[in-house]
Write a protein that holds these residues in place. Structure first.
Motif, PDB file in Angstrom:
ATOM      1  N   HIS A   1       0.832  -1.218   0.000  1.00  0.00           N
ATOM      2  CA  HIS A   1       0.000   0.000   0.000  1.00  0.00           C
ATOM      3  C   HIS A   1       0.864   1.265   0.000  1.00  0.00           C
ATOM      4  O   HIS A   1       0.459   2.280  -0.577  1.00  0.00           O
ATOM      5  CB  HIS A   1      -0.972  -0.015   1.183  1.00  0.00           C
ATOM      6  N   SER A   2       2.050   1.200   0.600  1.00  0.00           N
ATOM      7  CA  SER A   2       2.973   2.343   0.515  1.00  0.00           C
ATOM      8  C   SER A   2       3.373   2.564  -0.938  1.00  0.00           C
ATOM      9  O   SER A   2       3.294   3.680  -1.460  1.00  0.00           O
ATOM     10  CB  SER A   2       4.256   2.047   1.288  1.00  0.00           C
ATOM     11  N   ASP A   3       3.794   1.471  -1.585  1.00  0.00           N
ATOM     12  CA  ASP A   3       4.280   1.574  -2.972  1.00  0.00           C
ATOM     13  C   ASP A   3       3.181   2.058  -3.916  1.00  0.00           C
ATOM     14  O   ASP A   3       3.397   2.898  -4.772  1.00  0.00           O
ATOM     15  CB  ASP A   3       4.792   0.212  -3.464  1.00  0.00           C
ATOM     16  N   HIS A   4       1.978   1.497  -3.763  1.00  0.00           N
ATOM     17  CA  HIS A   4       0.903   1.830  -4.711  1.00  0.00           C
ATOM     18  C   HIS A   4       0.268   3.193  -4.449  1.00  0.00           C
ATOM     19  O   HIS A   4      -0.206   3.836  -5.376  1.00  0.00           O
ATOM     20  CB  HIS A   4      -0.188   0.753  -4.694  1.00  0.00           C
ATOM     21  N   SER A   5       0.229   3.614  -3.182  1.00  0.00           N
ATOM     22  CA  SER A   5      -0.446   4.886  -2.888  1.00  0.00           C
ATOM     23  C   SER A   5       0.543   6.056  -2.889  1.00  0.00           C
ATOM     24  O   SER A   5       0.141   7.219  -2.938  1.00  0.00           O
ATOM     25  CB  SER A   5      -1.124   4.811  -1.519  1.00  0.00           C
ATOM     26  N   GLY A   6       1.823   5.739  -2.771  1.00  0.00           N
ATOM     27  CA  GLY A   6       2.827   6.806  -2.688  1.00  0.00           C
ATOM     28  C   GLY A   6       2.893   7.430  -1.290  1.00  0.00           C
ATOM     29  O   GLY A   6       3.589   8.418  -1.081  1.00  0.00           O
ATOM     30  N   GLN A   7       2.129   6.863  -0.337  1.00  0.00           N
ATOM     31  CA  GLN A   7       2.148   7.395   1.044  1.00  0.00           C
ATOM     32  C   GLN A   7       3.157   6.615   1.875  1.00  0.00           C
ATOM     33  O   GLN A   7       3.267   5.397   1.727  1.00  0.00           O
ATOM     34  CB  GLN A   7       0.779   7.204   1.708  1.00  0.00           C
ATOM     35  N   ASP A   8       3.839   7.339   2.751  1.00  0.00           N
ATOM     36  CA  ASP A   8       4.814   6.669   3.616  1.00  0.00           C
ATOM     37  C   ASP A   8       4.069   6.004   4.786  1.00  0.00           C
ATOM     38  O   ASP A   8       3.508   6.693   5.634  1.00  0.00           O
ATOM     39  CB  ASP A   8       5.812   7.717   4.128  1.00  0.00           C
ATOM     40  N   LEU A   9       4.040   4.698   4.810  1.00  0.00           N
ATOM     41  CA  LEU A   9       3.326   3.996   5.880  1.00  0.00           C
ATOM     42  C   LEU A   9       4.291   3.407   6.918  1.00  0.00           C
ATOM     43  O   LEU A   9       3.946   2.483   7.645  1.00  0.00           O
ATOM     44  CB  LEU A   9       2.424   2.892   5.299  1.00  0.00           C
ATOM     45  N   SER A  10       5.485   3.958   6.949  1.00  0.00           N
ATOM     46  CA  SER A  10       6.429   3.431   7.944  1.00  0.00           C
ATOM     47  C   SER A  10       6.121   4.027   9.321  1.00  0.00           C
ATOM     48  O   SER A  10       5.385   5.006   9.449  1.00  0.00           O
ATOM     49  CB  SER A  10       7.872   3.721   7.535  1.00  0.00           C
ATOM     50  N   TYR A  11       6.689   3.405  10.318  1.00  0.00           N
ATOM     51  CA  TYR A  11       6.457   3.810  11.719  1.00  0.00           C
ATOM     52  C   TYR A  11       7.751   4.368  12.283  1.00  0.00           C
ATOM     53  O   TYR A  11       8.830   3.776  12.088  1.00  0.00           O
ATOM     54  CB  TYR A  11       6.015   2.566  12.499  1.00  0.00           C
ATOM     55  N   LEU A  12       7.631   5.500  12.970  1.00  0.00           N
ATOM     56  CA  LEU A  12       8.820   6.083  13.584  1.00  0.00           C
ATOM     57  C   LEU A  12       8.801   5.695  15.063  1.00  0.00           C
ATOM     58  O   LEU A  12       7.926   6.132  15.813  1.00  0.00           O
ATOM     59  CB  LEU A  12       8.793   7.609  13.427  1.00  0.00           C
ATOM     60  N   ASP A  13       9.755   4.885  15.449  1.00  0.00           N
ATOM     61  CA  ASP A  13       9.784   4.413  16.841  1.00  0.00           C
ATOM     62  C   ASP A  13      10.260   5.553  17.743  1.00  0.00           C
ATOM     63  O   ASP A  13      11.410   6.008  17.614  1.00  0.00           O
ATOM     64  CB  ASP A  13      10.726   3.200  16.941  1.00  0.00           C
ATOM     65  N   PRO A  14       9.382   6.040  18.651  1.00  0.00           N
ATOM     66  CA  PRO A  14       9.786   7.201  19.468  1.00  0.00           C
ATOM     67  C   PRO A  14      10.941   6.879  20.415  1.00  0.00           C
ATOM     68  O   PRO A  14      11.648   7.778  20.860  1.00  0.00           O
ATOM     69  CB  PRO A  14       8.519   7.545  20.266  1.00  0.00           C
ATOM     70  N   SER A  15      11.181   5.593  20.698  1.00  0.00           N
ATOM     71  CA  SER A  15      12.235   5.258  21.666  1.00  0.00           C
ATOM     72  C   SER A  15      13.634   5.409  21.050  1.00  0.00           C
ATOM     73  O   SER A  15      14.590   5.753  21.736  1.00  0.00           O
ATOM     74  CB  SER A  15      12.041   3.841  22.207  1.00  0.00           C
ATOM     75  N   ASP A  16      13.786   5.163  19.745  1.00  0.00           N
ATOM     76  CA  ASP A  16      15.127   5.281  19.165  1.00  0.00           C
ATOM     77  C   ASP A  16      15.143   6.033  17.822  1.00  0.00           C
ATOM     78  O   ASP A  16      16.152   6.033  17.122  1.00  0.00           O
ATOM     79  CB  ASP A  16      15.764   3.892  18.998  1.00  0.00           C
ATOM     80  N   ASN A  17      13.972   6.620  17.483  1.00  0.00           N
ATOM     81  CA  ASN A  17      13.855   7.381  16.233  1.00  0.00           C
ATOM     82  C   ASN A  17      14.146   6.573  14.973  1.00  0.00           C
ATOM     83  O   ASN A  17      14.486   7.130  13.938  1.00  0.00           O
ATOM     84  CB  ASN A  17      14.756   8.618  16.264  1.00  0.00           C
ATOM     85  N   LYS A  18      14.015   5.225  15.089  1.00  0.00           N
ATOM     86  CA  LYS A  18      14.233   4.399  13.888  1.00  0.00           C
ATOM     87  C   LYS A  18      12.909   4.204  13.156  1.00  0.00           C
ATOM     88  O   LYS A  18      11.863   4.053  13.784  1.00  0.00           O
ATOM     89  CB  LYS A  18      14.806   3.048  14.300  1.00  0.00           C
ATOM     90  N   LYS A  19      13.001   4.188  11.821  1.00  0.00           N
ATOM     91  CA  LYS A  19      11.796   4.022  11.006  1.00  0.00           C
ATOM     92  C   LYS A  19      11.735   2.598  10.483  1.00  0.00           C
ATOM     93  O   LYS A  19      12.767   2.040  10.069  1.00  0.00           O
ATOM     94  CB  LYS A  19      11.887   4.955   9.798  1.00  0.00           C
ATOM     95  N   PHE A  20      10.571   2.013  10.476  1.00  0.00           N
ATOM     96  CA  PHE A  20      10.419   0.681   9.845  1.00  0.00           C
ATOM     97  C   PHE A  20       8.973   0.477   9.419  1.00  0.00           C
ATOM     98  O   PHE A  20       8.068   1.147   9.907  1.00  0.00           O
ATOM     99  CB  PHE A  20      10.852  -0.431  10.812  1.00  0.00           C
TER     100      PHE A  20
END
Ligand code: GAP
Length: 473
Positions: free
Chosen positions: A313-332
């Motif tokens: 859905h990220s690829d097809h919609s062009g929206q970033d659906l990743s999650y930013l982990d507030p504990s270490d600022n890592k995105k996944f």
């Protein structure tokens, strides 16, 4: 004294073993064929007055378990119609199909995996077209058309299960601009995942739960409400960090198994089935199967869907659906652990598990649904001993009016008491109350237990508190 005299299993081999359940469902208003006055409409069913109560009880218990009793799962009710792009992104337009073959003589269209199963050849529902075809070719000599007996079949081809509609389709050509009725409810969850994240205080790990209708163009319509073209799913998608998906997958497997035990289903009638050939979205998949009269079959699927859906859905919609982990600022991109149950299949399983035929003293016998009280469509039935004694009727109505504020109850003054008990036994009512002349003098009633058929006197003022302990378990 009662003695069990029959079980649904005795019918196996003759048909699918469901005749008695189908008959009870129609006779007592649980399930009707859709559009019956027009000779029915294949693989679609309607819930009657008791059926809708049972289905609501199943859904309410599931919903409470998923949302109210937890602090990490929120609810959602997404629309049945979604942008057709959702189904392209999800892979359903290309990959959501069943293998279909046609008998060249009578032109019956048959679902190949189901046909193979009739010959005791196991073809997993989630196998690829190529794998099923291979098995078919190996066994071709022994397989006959179930309708005309011919052994001449077309090549197997994949038949897409998505149901098309013409919503907003002004050209009238639904093949050119198709809109789909959703094939699974979870896609509504994925496309709202970011909305939920942005509008509530959820943090990974968290889940989104939804109950709703799904539609599939099932080729083979059989086994009553087990496989229908319109059905209801109870789905929960649990969003986790990739390195924790296995841990949560095991946790959810455990919880989902316990859910069916909590519904009163006997554990010996449940088993796990691990899928070795995985459906296109899954990294790991187990089913909880129930021992239906026609064999162990899927009740619920529990899948580790990895990051497949949100990536698509990220690829097809062009929206970033990743999650930013507030504990270490890592995105996944979160992984998804899915639990996906069918209301209709749970309904059928609890009915099969609860169905009993018992011989009673003398020539008498009864059919009784030994449903867990919390599932029973009617919790308490109230009877005046005699219909033509206004004082008994008035007292019984008074008690009925008190109890109906707590539970779905029924008032019945029709026929002799024995017949009224039989009727309530068949719909699984756990308690019956009879108001007699002693009730008027002493303020107590007869309370009859469905399973033991034992009766005891109980004071009217104690009824609600006594029944609360028995029904709301
Ligand atoms: N989102 C994942 C998914 O839909 P599935 O194994 O295709 O997975 C999940 O379906 C559950 O939905 C099944 O375990 C079953 O209870 C129910 N279900 C699927 N197809 C059905 C049908 N045609 N009729 C009734 N229930 C169905």
């Amino acid at each position: 004294m009662s003695k069990k005299i029959n079980s649904l299993k005795t019918e196996v081999g003759k048909d699918d073993g469901l005749e008695k359940i189908v008959s009870l469902c129609k006779r007592r208003g649980f399930v009707f064929s859709s559009s019956e006055i027009y000779k029915g409409f294949s693989a679609v069913y309607d819930l009657g007055p008791y059926g809708v109560e049972l289905a609501n009880n199943i859904k309410n218990i599931w919903w409470k378990n998923m949302t109210q009793f937890r602090d990490d799962v929120v609810g959602l009710d997404s629309a049945i119609f979604m942008s057709p792009k959702v189904w392209e992104a999800s892979g359903h337009v290309k990959g959501f199909s069943d293998p279909l073959i046609e008998c060249k003589k009578c032109h019956s269209r048959l679902r190949l995996d189901a046909l193979l199963e009739d010959y005791g050849i196991m073809a997993d529902e989630k196998m690829t077209e190529e794998e099923i075809n291979k098995i078919f070719l190996k066994n071709k000599d022994k397989i006959k058309c179930p309708n005309c007996g011919a052994q001449d079949f077309s090549e197997s081809k994949n038949f897409n299960l998505l149901v098309k509609s013409n919503l907003g389709n002004f050209t009238g050509d639904i093949d050119k601009e198709p809109v789909y009725l959703r094939g699974e409810t979870c896609q509504g969850i994925y496309v709202n995942y970011k909305n939920v994240l942005d509008s509530t205080r959820v943090k990974i790990p968290f889940g989104i739960a939804q109950i709703g209708k799904a539609f599939r163009n099932e080729i083979t319509a059989r086994q009553f409400i087990f496989r229908t073209r319109e059905f209801e799913q109870m789905e929960m998608q649990y969003f986790v960090s990739p390195d924790e998906s296995e841990k949560y997958y095991e946790e959810w497997k455990d919880l989902r198994w316990k859910f069916y035990l909590d519904l009163g289903i006997r554990e010996e009638n449940l088993k796990w089935h691990q899928h070795e050939n995985l459906v296109f979205y899954a990294k790991e998949a187990y089913d909880i199967e129930y021992n239906f009269p026609f064999g162990f079959k899927e009740l619920e699927g529990i899948h580790n869907r990895g990051d497949y859906d949100l990536t698509q859905h990220s690829d097809h919609s062009g929206q970033d659906l990743s999650y930013l982990d507030p504990s270490d600022n890592k995105k996944f991109i979160p992984y998804v652990v899915e639990t996906s149950a069918g209301v209709g299949r749970t309904f059928l399983a609890v009915l099969c598990d609860a169905y009993n035929e018992e011989s009673l003293e003398g020539e008498d016998s009864r059919i009784v649904l030994k449903l867990a009280p919390k599932l029973a469509p009617i919790k308490v039935a109230v009877f005046p001993l005699l219909k033509n004694k206004p004082e008994l009727v008035a007292k019984a109505k008074e008690i009925f009016d008190i109890l109906k504020k707590e539970w779905r109850c029924e008032f019945d003054d029709n026929g002799n008491i024995g017949k009224r008990y039989r009727r309530q036994d068949e719909i699984g009512t756990p308690y019956c109350i009879t108001v007699d002349f002693d009730s008027l003098e002493k303020g107590d009633v007869t309370l009859r237990d469905r399973d033991t058929m034992k009766q005891k006197r109980i004071n009217i003022s104690n009824l609600v508190s006594y029944l609360k302990g028995k029904i709301n378990d």
